[in-house]
Motif scaffolding. Sequence first.
Motif, PDB file in Angstrom:
ATOM      1  N   PHE A 157       0.827  -1.205   0.000  1.00 16.82           N
ATOM      2  CA  PHE A 157       0.000   0.000   0.000  1.00 16.82           C
ATOM      3  C   PHE A 157       0.858   1.251   0.000  1.00 16.82           C
ATOM      4  CE2 PHE A 157      -2.140   3.406   2.301  1.00 16.82           C
ATOM      5  CZ  PHE A 157      -3.248   3.583   1.483  1.00 16.82           C
ATOM      6  N   TYR A 158       1.906   1.262   0.800  1.00 14.99           N
ATOM      7  CA  TYR A 158       2.764   2.437   0.931  1.00 14.99           C
ATOM      8  C   TYR A 158       3.413   2.806  -0.399  1.00 14.99           C
ATOM      9  CZ  TYR A 158       6.554   5.412   2.604  1.00 14.99           C
ATOM     10  OH  TYR A 158       7.413   6.457   2.789  1.00 14.99           O
ATOM     11  N   TYR A 159       4.043   1.837  -1.055  1.00 15.66           N
ATOM     12  CA  TYR A 159       4.750   2.139  -2.296  1.00 15.66           C
ATOM     13  C   TYR A 159       3.806   2.312  -3.480  1.00 15.66           C
ATOM     14  CZ  TYR A 159       9.061   1.413   0.192  1.00 15.66           C
ATOM     15  OH  TYR A 159      10.091   1.532   1.074  1.00 15.66           O
ATOM     16  N   THR A 160       2.663   1.666  -3.462  1.00 16.00           N
ATOM     17  CA  THR A 160       1.675   1.905  -4.511  1.00 16.00           C
ATOM     18  C   THR A 160       1.132   3.326  -4.390  1.00 16.00           C
ATOM     19  OG1 THR A 160       1.065  -0.430  -4.538  1.00 16.00           O
ATOM     20  CG2 THR A 160      -0.490   1.102  -5.514  1.00 16.00           C
ATOM     21  N   ARG A 161       0.923   3.789  -3.172  1.00 13.09           N
ATOM     22  CA  ARG A 161       0.455   5.152  -2.956  1.00 13.09           C
ATOM     23  C   ARG A 161       1.486   6.170  -3.441  1.00 13.09           C
ATOM     24  NH1 ARG A 161       0.989   8.975   1.215  1.00 13.09           N
ATOM     25  NH2 ARG A 161       2.387   7.546   2.248  1.00 13.09           N
ATOM     26  N   ALA A 168       3.011  10.111  -7.410  1.00 11.88           N
ATOM     27  CA  ALA A 168       4.052  10.593  -8.320  1.00 11.88           C
ATOM     28  C   ALA A 168       3.529  10.642  -9.750  1.00 11.88           C
ATOM     29  CB  ALA A 168       5.286   9.696  -8.239  1.00 11.88           C
ATOM     30  N   TYR A 169       2.760   9.644 -10.133  1.00  9.79           N
ATOM     31  CA  TYR A 169       2.168   9.616 -11.469  1.00  9.79           C
ATOM     32  C   TYR A 169       1.199  10.777 -11.661  1.00  9.79           C
ATOM     33  CZ  TYR A 169      -0.804   8.065 -15.314  1.00  9.79           C
ATOM     34  OH  TYR A 169      -1.530   8.014 -16.476  1.00  9.79           O
ATOM     35  N   ARG A 170       0.415  11.082 -10.626  1.00  7.92           N
ATOM     36  CA  ARG A 170      -0.554  12.173 -10.710  1.00  7.92           C
ATOM     37  C   ARG A 170       0.105  13.549 -10.574  1.00  7.92           C
ATOM     38  NH1 ARG A 170      -5.431  11.564 -12.531  1.00  7.92           N
ATOM     39  NH2 ARG A 170      -6.176  13.086 -11.074  1.00  7.92           N
ATOM     40  N   GLY A 171       1.371  13.582 -10.152  1.00  8.67           N
ATOM     41  CA  GLY A 171       2.114  14.837 -10.086  1.00  8.67           C
ATOM     42  C   GLY A 171       1.929  15.630  -8.816  1.00  8.67           C
ATOM     43  N   TYR A 172       1.562  14.959  -7.722  1.00  7.49           N
ATOM     44  CA  TYR A 172       1.419  15.665  -6.450  1.00  7.49           C
ATOM     45  C   TYR A 172       2.779  16.175  -5.980  1.00  7.49           C
ATOM     46  CZ  TYR A 172      -3.381  14.071  -5.812  1.00  7.49           C
ATOM     47  OH  TYR A 172      -4.724  13.860  -5.952  1.00  7.49           O
ATOM     48  N   LYS A 173       2.768  17.339  -5.366  1.00  7.83           N
ATOM     49  CA  LYS A 173       3.992  17.950  -4.870  1.00  7.83           C
ATOM     50  C   LYS A 173       4.590  17.097  -3.754  1.00  7.83           C
ATOM     51  CE  LYS A 173       5.745  22.276  -3.093  1.00  7.83           C
ATOM     52  NZ  LYS A 173       5.419  23.625  -2.647  1.00  7.83           N
ATOM     53  N   GLY A 174       5.888  16.859  -3.821  1.00  2.00           N
ATOM     54  CA  GLY A 174       6.580  16.101  -2.789  1.00  2.00           C
ATOM     55  C   GLY A 174       6.682  14.607  -3.065  1.00  2.00           C
TER      56      GLY A 174
END
Length: 96
Positions: free
Chosen positions: A72-76, A81-87
């Motif tokens: 769950f952690y790494y899929t999140r 990252a794919y969606r481009g969220y900051k950080g």
Amino acid sequence: MASENNENDFKARLTIECRPPVKEITLAVSLLVMGSLGILLGLLMLSTQTGRTRIHGVLLTLLAMVFFIPGFYYTRIAWYAYRGYKGFSFSSIPAV
């Protein structure tokens, strides 16, 4: 002219370094799916007393949680990252 070459080199390096790590994401999704199925199966074993005792359901649920949490952690991280969220970036996912 020289600044254009430097800018193009930077963009090329950025493009190469930001590709998603396919093996690592596949492993994370696999852990997430196997952990989810294991938790459901373990809870089903607990509720119906499949097997001789309830301990089998408890152990399967605990083992599945060990799979589920890192999956769950790494899929999140990969999804954000794919969606481009900051950080969030694909470089946050460790290599296999």
